[in-house]
Design an enzyme around this catalytic site. Structure first.
Site, PDB file in Angstrom:
ATOM      1  N   ARG A   1      -3.797 -10.372   3.961  1.00  0.00           N
ATOM      2  CA  ARG A   1      -4.222 -11.699   4.434  1.00  0.00           C
ATOM      3  C   ARG A   1      -3.038 -12.595   4.800  1.00  0.00           C
ATOM      4  O   ARG A   1      -3.256 -13.649   5.387  1.00  0.00           O
ATOM      5  CB  ARG A   1      -5.114 -12.368   3.386  1.00  0.00           C
TER       6      ARG A   1
ATOM      7  N   HIS B   1       0.838  -1.207   0.000  1.00  0.00           N
ATOM      8  CA  HIS B   1       0.000   0.000   0.000  1.00  0.00           C
ATOM      9  C   HIS B   1       0.874   1.259   0.000  1.00  0.00           C
ATOM     10  O   HIS B   1       0.562   2.249  -0.663  1.00  0.00           O
ATOM     11  CB  HIS B   1      -0.896   0.039   1.241  1.00  0.00           C
TER      12      HIS B   1
END
Ligand code: PAF
Length: 288
Positions: free
Chosen positions: A191, A37
């Site tokens: 995840r 990100h």
């Protein structure tokens, strides 16, 4: 960095940022931020004057048996990471602000949404397209940045932007940013934190087996055989299930039986324990 949680606050803050014609970048996220990100934020800062990041765990893109409730939420930690990267504004609505009572619209992109993750996760890309179109309309960015890690998502968003004429004032350009990987090649993902240490070690087989399949296909091996070997390597490494391993046209995501002149992409989704990992690599003409 200012954090806003209502559309009114967002509009006021955006009007301030846009003074003097500054260019605005949007980095949409669901939080639980990692280096992948932050690479989006850095790419956005390099091309625009101000970065607006959004954090919204979008219920509409999770299936009934998926991890919406368990999805990691760590707003304060994420806000600190975004601020340290020079993000100007954080848009962090709650579910009511994004989907007020009576919300009744779904955006569905046929074709590119349907195979691969679309087949394994019915409705997922409708949820993604709906929230991303809302984010484009809410922020009206000059550029929006998405990770290539979610390659089918990027293709769906590009198709939606093309089909719905989403040029200014909705969004001017959609930029794909290369996947950021751990030292052993595993693609960064929010995840990955679900993996036990043993699963995390075994997960490195995914990028390794994919790179071997890419080399084999580029070296002239039959695609079906290379994909079968890839799947066998994943099973041997401890993956419980392969949702798909597919060579596709990089633009349409249509499956390819042989490498042609057009850019191709290898896409894989596989489960280790209960965690589903996805990854993709360019093949042939798409490289370099
Ligand atoms: O990639 C994500 O994090 C999400 O799918 C997105 C694009 C923020 C939409 O919820």
């Amino acid at each position: 960095m200012q954090t806003v949680t209502s559309l009114e606050m967002l509009r006021t803050a955006l009007a301030d940022l846009r003074r003097d014609g500054a260019r605005i970048a949007l980095v949409p996220t669901m939080g639980a931020l990692h280096e992948g990100h932050l690479a989006l934020v850095r790419a956005a800062r390099a091309r625009c004057d101000h970065v607006v990041a959004s954090i919204f765990v979008n219920p509409r893109q999770f299936g009934p048996s998926e991890d919406f409730d368990a999805y990691p939420r760590q707003l304060a930690e994420d806000a600190a990471l975004l601020a340290a990267e020079g993000t100007a504004l954080l848009w962090a609505p709650d579910v009511k602000a994004m989907y007020p009572d009576g919300f009744a619209t779904t955006v569905s992109v046929a074709g590119v949404s349907e195979g691969l993750c679309g087949a394994a996760r019915p409705g997922h890309f409708d949820g993604v397209a709906t929230v991303v179109l809302k984010l484009f309309n809410q922020v009206a960015p000059d550029m929006a940045f998405f990770g290539e890690k979610d390659f089918q998502q990027l293709a769906v968003i590009r198709a939606m932007a093309r089909d719905l004429d989403l040029t200014r004032p909705h969004v001017d350009a959609i930029i794909g940013v290369p996947t950021v990987r751990e030292a052993d090649g595993l693609a960064m993902s929010s995840r990955n934190r679900y993996l036990t240490p043993a699963q995390r070690a075994a997960a490195a087989a995914l990028p390794r087996a994919m790179a071997a399949a890419v080399s084999a296909i580029e070296g002239g091996a039959a695609v079906a055989g290379a994909l079968a070997r890839l799947e066998a390597e994943l099973v041997a490494a401890g993956f419980a299930r392969i949702d798909y391993a597919s060579l596709t046209d990089a633009a349409t995501l249509a499956p390819l039986e042989a490498l042609g002149a057009r850019p191709a992409r290898l896409l894989v989704a596989a489960r280790i324990g209960t965690t589903r990992l996805i990854d993709n690599l360019p093949v042939g003409a798409a490289r370099g």
